[in-house]
Design a protein around this motif. Structure first.
Motif, PDB file in Angstrom:
ATOM      1  N   SER A   1       0.687  -1.240  -0.004  1.00 44.52           N
ATOM      2  CA  SER A   1      -0.059   0.066  -0.100  1.00 44.52           C
ATOM      3  C   SER A   1       0.920   1.262  -0.121  1.00 44.52           C
ATOM      4  CB  SER A   1      -0.809   0.153   1.089  1.00 44.52           C
ATOM      5  OG  SER A   1      -1.717  -0.985   1.221  1.00 44.52           O
ATOM      6  N   PHE A   2       1.922   1.104   0.755  1.00 41.49           N
ATOM      7  CA  PHE A   2       2.947   2.415   0.721  1.00 41.49           C
ATOM      8  C   PHE A   2       3.565   2.456  -0.612  1.00 41.49           C
ATOM      9  CE2 PHE A   2       7.136   4.246   1.619  1.00 41.49           C
ATOM     10  CZ  PHE A   2       6.854   5.521   1.984  1.00 41.49           C
ATOM     11  N   MET A   3       3.877   1.526  -1.310  1.00 36.30           N
ATOM     12  CA  MET A   3       4.748   1.905  -2.513  1.00 36.30           C
ATOM     13  C   MET A   3       3.775   2.181  -3.424  1.00 36.30           C
ATOM     14  SD  MET A   3       7.091  -1.653  -2.423  1.00 36.30           S
ATOM     15  CE  MET A   3       8.456  -1.307  -3.702  1.00 36.30           C
ATOM     16  N   ALA A   4       2.229   1.870  -3.600  1.00 40.61           N
ATOM     17  CA  ALA A   4       1.303   2.508  -4.327  1.00 40.61           C
ATOM     18  C   ALA A   4       1.023   3.866  -3.828  1.00 40.61           C
ATOM     19  CB  ALA A   4      -0.031   1.609  -4.344  1.00 40.61           C
ATOM     20  N   LEU A   5       1.116   4.209  -2.695  1.00 41.48           N
ATOM     21  CA  LEU A   5       0.798   5.535  -2.194  1.00 41.48           C
ATOM     22  C   LEU A   5       1.969   6.210  -3.020  1.00 41.48           C
ATOM     23  CD1 LEU A   5      -0.281   7.224   0.636  1.00 41.48           C
ATOM     24  CD2 LEU A   5       2.021   7.749   0.378  1.00 41.48           C
ATOM     25  N   VAL A   6       3.118   5.978  -2.764  1.00 37.92           N
ATOM     26  CA  VAL A   6       4.501   6.857  -3.285  1.00 37.92           C
ATOM     27  C   VAL A   6       4.183   6.930  -4.777  1.00 37.92           C
ATOM     28  CG1 VAL A   6       7.060   6.746  -3.759  1.00 37.92           C
ATOM     29  CG2 VAL A   6       6.077   5.983  -1.637  1.00 37.92           C
ATOM     30  N   GLN A   7       3.678   6.072  -5.401  1.00 39.34           N
ATOM     31  CA  GLN A   7       3.602   6.103  -7.090  1.00 39.34           C
ATOM     32  C   GLN A   7       2.433   6.962  -7.427  1.00 39.34           C
ATOM     33  OE1 GLN A   7       3.589   2.162  -8.853  1.00 39.34           O
ATOM     34  NE2 GLN A   7       5.313   1.455  -7.798  1.00 39.34           N
ATOM     35  N   THR A   8       1.418   6.749  -6.675  1.00 38.25           N
ATOM     36  CA  THR A   8       0.230   7.701  -6.974  1.00 38.25           C
ATOM     37  C   THR A   8       0.492   9.071  -6.644  1.00 38.25           C
ATOM     38  OG1 THR A   8      -1.270   5.793  -6.620  1.00 38.25           O
ATOM     39  CG2 THR A   8      -2.388   7.719  -6.852  1.00 38.25           C
ATOM     40  N   GLN A   9       0.736   9.288  -5.262  1.00 35.84           N
ATOM     41  CA  GLN A   9       0.956  10.718  -4.767  1.00 35.84           C
ATOM     42  C   GLN A   9       2.195  11.450  -5.219  1.00 35.84           C
ATOM     43  OE1 GLN A   9      -1.421  12.313  -2.602  1.00 35.84           O
ATOM     44  NE2 GLN A   9      -2.719  10.608  -3.037  1.00 35.84           N
ATOM     45  N   PHE A  10       3.209  10.739  -5.572  1.00 34.21           N
ATOM     46  CA  PHE A  10       4.265  11.536  -5.752  1.00 34.21           C
ATOM     47  C   PHE A  10       5.051  10.981  -7.263  1.00 34.21           C
ATOM     48  CE2 PHE A  10       4.394  11.295  -1.443  1.00 34.21           C
ATOM     49  CZ  PHE A  10       3.962  12.375  -0.970  1.00 34.21           C
ATOM     50  N   SER A  11       4.082  10.294  -8.110  1.00 34.01           N
ATOM     51  CA  SER A  11       4.386  10.017  -9.567  1.00 34.01           C
ATOM     52  C   SER A  11       6.088   9.395  -9.460  1.00 34.01           C
ATOM     53  CB  SER A  11       4.448  11.078 -10.353  1.00 34.01           C
ATOM     54  OG  SER A  11       3.320  11.546 -10.373  1.00 34.01           O
ATOM     55  N   SER A  12       6.417   8.635  -8.469  1.00 35.31           N
ATOM     56  CA  SER A  12       7.862   8.114  -8.319  1.00 35.31           C
ATOM     57  C   SER A  12       7.794   6.815  -7.809  1.00 35.31           C
ATOM     58  CB  SER A  12       8.395   9.045  -7.522  1.00 35.31           C
ATOM     59  OG  SER A  12       9.893   8.611  -7.373  1.00 35.31           O
ATOM     60  N   LYS A  13       8.884   5.935  -8.055  1.00 35.74           N
ATOM     61  CA  LYS A  13       9.122   4.767  -7.546  1.00 35.74           C
ATOM     62  C   LYS A  13      10.224   4.570  -6.321  1.00 35.74           C
ATOM     63  CE  LYS A  13       7.406   1.655 -11.199  1.00 35.74           C
ATOM     64  NZ  LYS A  13       7.855   0.250 -11.835  1.00 35.74           N
ATOM     65  N   ILE A  14      10.059   3.919  -5.589  1.00 33.78           N
ATOM     66  CA  ILE A  14      11.218   3.777  -4.559  1.00 33.78           C
ATOM     67  C   ILE A  14      12.250   2.955  -5.098  1.00 33.78           C
ATOM     68  CG2 ILE A  14      11.789   2.876  -2.171  1.00 33.78           C
ATOM     69  CD1 ILE A  14       8.574   2.803  -1.564  1.00 33.78           C
ATOM     70  N   GLU A  15      13.468   3.486  -5.248  1.00 32.48           N
ATOM     71  CA  GLU A  15      14.647   3.218  -5.753  1.00 32.48           C
ATOM     72  C   GLU A  15      15.409   2.301  -4.830  1.00 32.48           C
ATOM     73  OE1 GLU A  15      16.875   6.362  -7.730  1.00 32.48           O
ATOM     74  OE2 GLU A  15      15.295   7.168  -8.727  1.00 32.48           O
ATOM     75  N   VAL A  16      15.551   2.677  -3.864  1.00 36.18           N
ATOM     76  CA  VAL A  16      16.533   2.043  -2.681  1.00 36.18           C
ATOM     77  C   VAL A  16      15.618   2.128  -1.274  1.00 36.18           C
ATOM     78  CG1 VAL A  16      18.709   1.910  -1.454  1.00 36.18           C
ATOM     79  CG2 VAL A  16      18.454   2.727  -3.645  1.00 36.18           C
ATOM     80  N   PHE A  17      15.769   0.813  -0.825  1.00 37.94           N
ATOM     81  CA  PHE A  17      14.941   0.576   0.625  1.00 37.94           C
ATOM     82  C   PHE A  17      15.977   0.255   1.506  1.00 37.94           C
ATOM     83  CE2 PHE A  17      12.211  -1.381   3.658  1.00 37.94           C
ATOM     84  CZ  PHE A  17      10.957  -0.246   3.594  1.00 37.94           C
ATOM     85  N   GLN A  18      16.206   0.944   2.472  1.00 40.98           N
ATOM     86  CA  GLN A  18      16.877   0.552   3.759  1.00 40.98           C
ATOM     87  C   GLN A  18      16.310   0.070   4.951  1.00 40.98           C
ATOM     88  OE1 GLN A  18      19.707   3.836   4.591  1.00 40.98           O
ATOM     89  NE2 GLN A  18      20.378   3.771   2.723  1.00 40.98           N
ATOM     90  N   SER A  19      16.465  -0.882   5.365  1.00 38.16           N
ATOM     91  CA  SER A  19      15.741  -1.554   6.586  1.00 38.16           C
ATOM     92  C   SER A  19      16.641  -1.822   7.718  1.00 38.16           C
ATOM     93  CB  SER A  19      14.987  -2.692   6.162  1.00 38.16           C
ATOM     94  OG  SER A  19      15.882  -3.876   5.826  1.00 38.16           O
ATOM     95  N   ASP A  20      15.928  -2.205   8.741  1.00 43.47           N
ATOM     96  CA  ASP A  20      16.516  -2.529  10.023  1.00 43.47           C
ATOM     97  C   ASP A  20      17.002  -4.054   9.979  1.00 43.47           C
ATOM     98  OD1 ASP A  20      14.087  -3.955  10.450  1.00 43.47           O
ATOM     99  OD2 ASP A  20      13.688  -2.739  12.278  1.00 43.47           O
ATOM    100  N   GLY A  21      16.650  -4.893   8.729  1.00 49.11           N
ATOM    101  CA  GLY A  21      17.229  -5.874   8.749  1.00 49.11           C
ATOM    102  C   GLY A  21      16.139  -7.140   9.250  1.00 49.11           C
ATOM    103  N   GLY A  22      14.860  -6.763   9.917  1.00 47.97           N
ATOM    104  CA  GLY A  22      14.030  -7.590  10.526  1.00 47.97           C
ATOM    105  C   GLY A  22      13.493  -8.526   9.750  1.00 47.97           C
ATOM    106  N   THR A  23      13.036  -9.696  10.168  1.00 52.14           N
ATOM    107  CA  THR A  23      12.669 -10.941   9.500  1.00 52.14           C
ATOM    108  C   THR A  23      11.552 -10.673   8.538  1.00 52.14           C
ATOM    109  OG1 THR A  23      10.821 -11.383  11.382  1.00 52.14           O
ATOM    110  CG2 THR A  23      13.203 -12.609  11.611  1.00 52.14           C
TER     111      THR A  23
END
Length: 199
Positions: free
Chosen positions: A35-57
């Protein structure tokens, strides 16, 4: 209070804008991420290029990896500082208000709302909100978490002689509709309204 036990926080590296999503189970993460990725694409006409995480399961899940691959998103890094900022600020707000632990999702959501609107040195004394939306945020609606508020309840009344208001606790800002979240401690009901009187 609402059955949430976990949360996900997404932070835009460019603007430092923060999105807060409570979760009832860790398995909810995939749907929230999609849902968040869809929100970014819809609201900001952009895709998430790099996703940094805390490495959780939840990030090692094959469905999550497939979602990243489908969107052309690279996954790397470890992110801890921003989560800590939301957590520590939210807890400080709760302790200051003497709020019960079951209001943690409201405190953390309010924290993200406030952080998004406060200027930061990292952004040249601009706020994440300004960076992302190119407009100045409204500070006039800031209120103290847990303070007494009297919401106008006419819209919620089932009959004409019902009380027009009742003492409630301010527990946050509604992100979908303009308005304040007001908890009636005697019933546990949360009212969302723009028409309020704060003590």
């Amino acid at each position: 209070m609402d059955g949430f036990r976990y949360y996900a926080v997404f932070i835009d590296d460019y603007s430092r804008f923060t999105w807060f999503y409570p979760m009832k189970a860790k398995s909810d993460f995939y749907n929230i991420l999609a849902s968040f990725m869809a929100l970014v694409q819809t609201q900001f006409s952009s895709k998430i290029e790099v996703f940094q995480s805390d490495g959780g399961t939840e990030f090692k899940n094959s469905r999550v990896r497939e979602l990243f691959n489908t969107n052309g998103t690279q996954q790397n890094g470890r992110v801890e500082g921003n989560h800590r900022h939301v957590t520590e600020t939210g807890l400080a707000m709760m302790f200051n208000a003497h709020a019960p632990a079951n209001l943690w999702t409201h405190a953390f959501s309010s924290t993200a709302y406030i952080i998004n609107r406060l200027p930061t040195k990292l952004l040249g004394n601009q706020s994440p909100y300004e960076m992302l939306f190119s407009s100045t945020p409204n500070y006039g609606n800031f209120r103290v978490f847990g303070c007494c508020v009297f919401p106008y309840l006419r819209d919620y009344s089932s009959y004409k002689l019902a009380p027009r208001s009742t003492p409630c606790l301010f527990i946050g800002y509604n992100t979908q509709y303009k308005g304040y979240q007001c908890l009636d401690p005697s019933t546990g009901r949360v009212y969302i309204t723009r028409h309020t009187q704060f003590d």
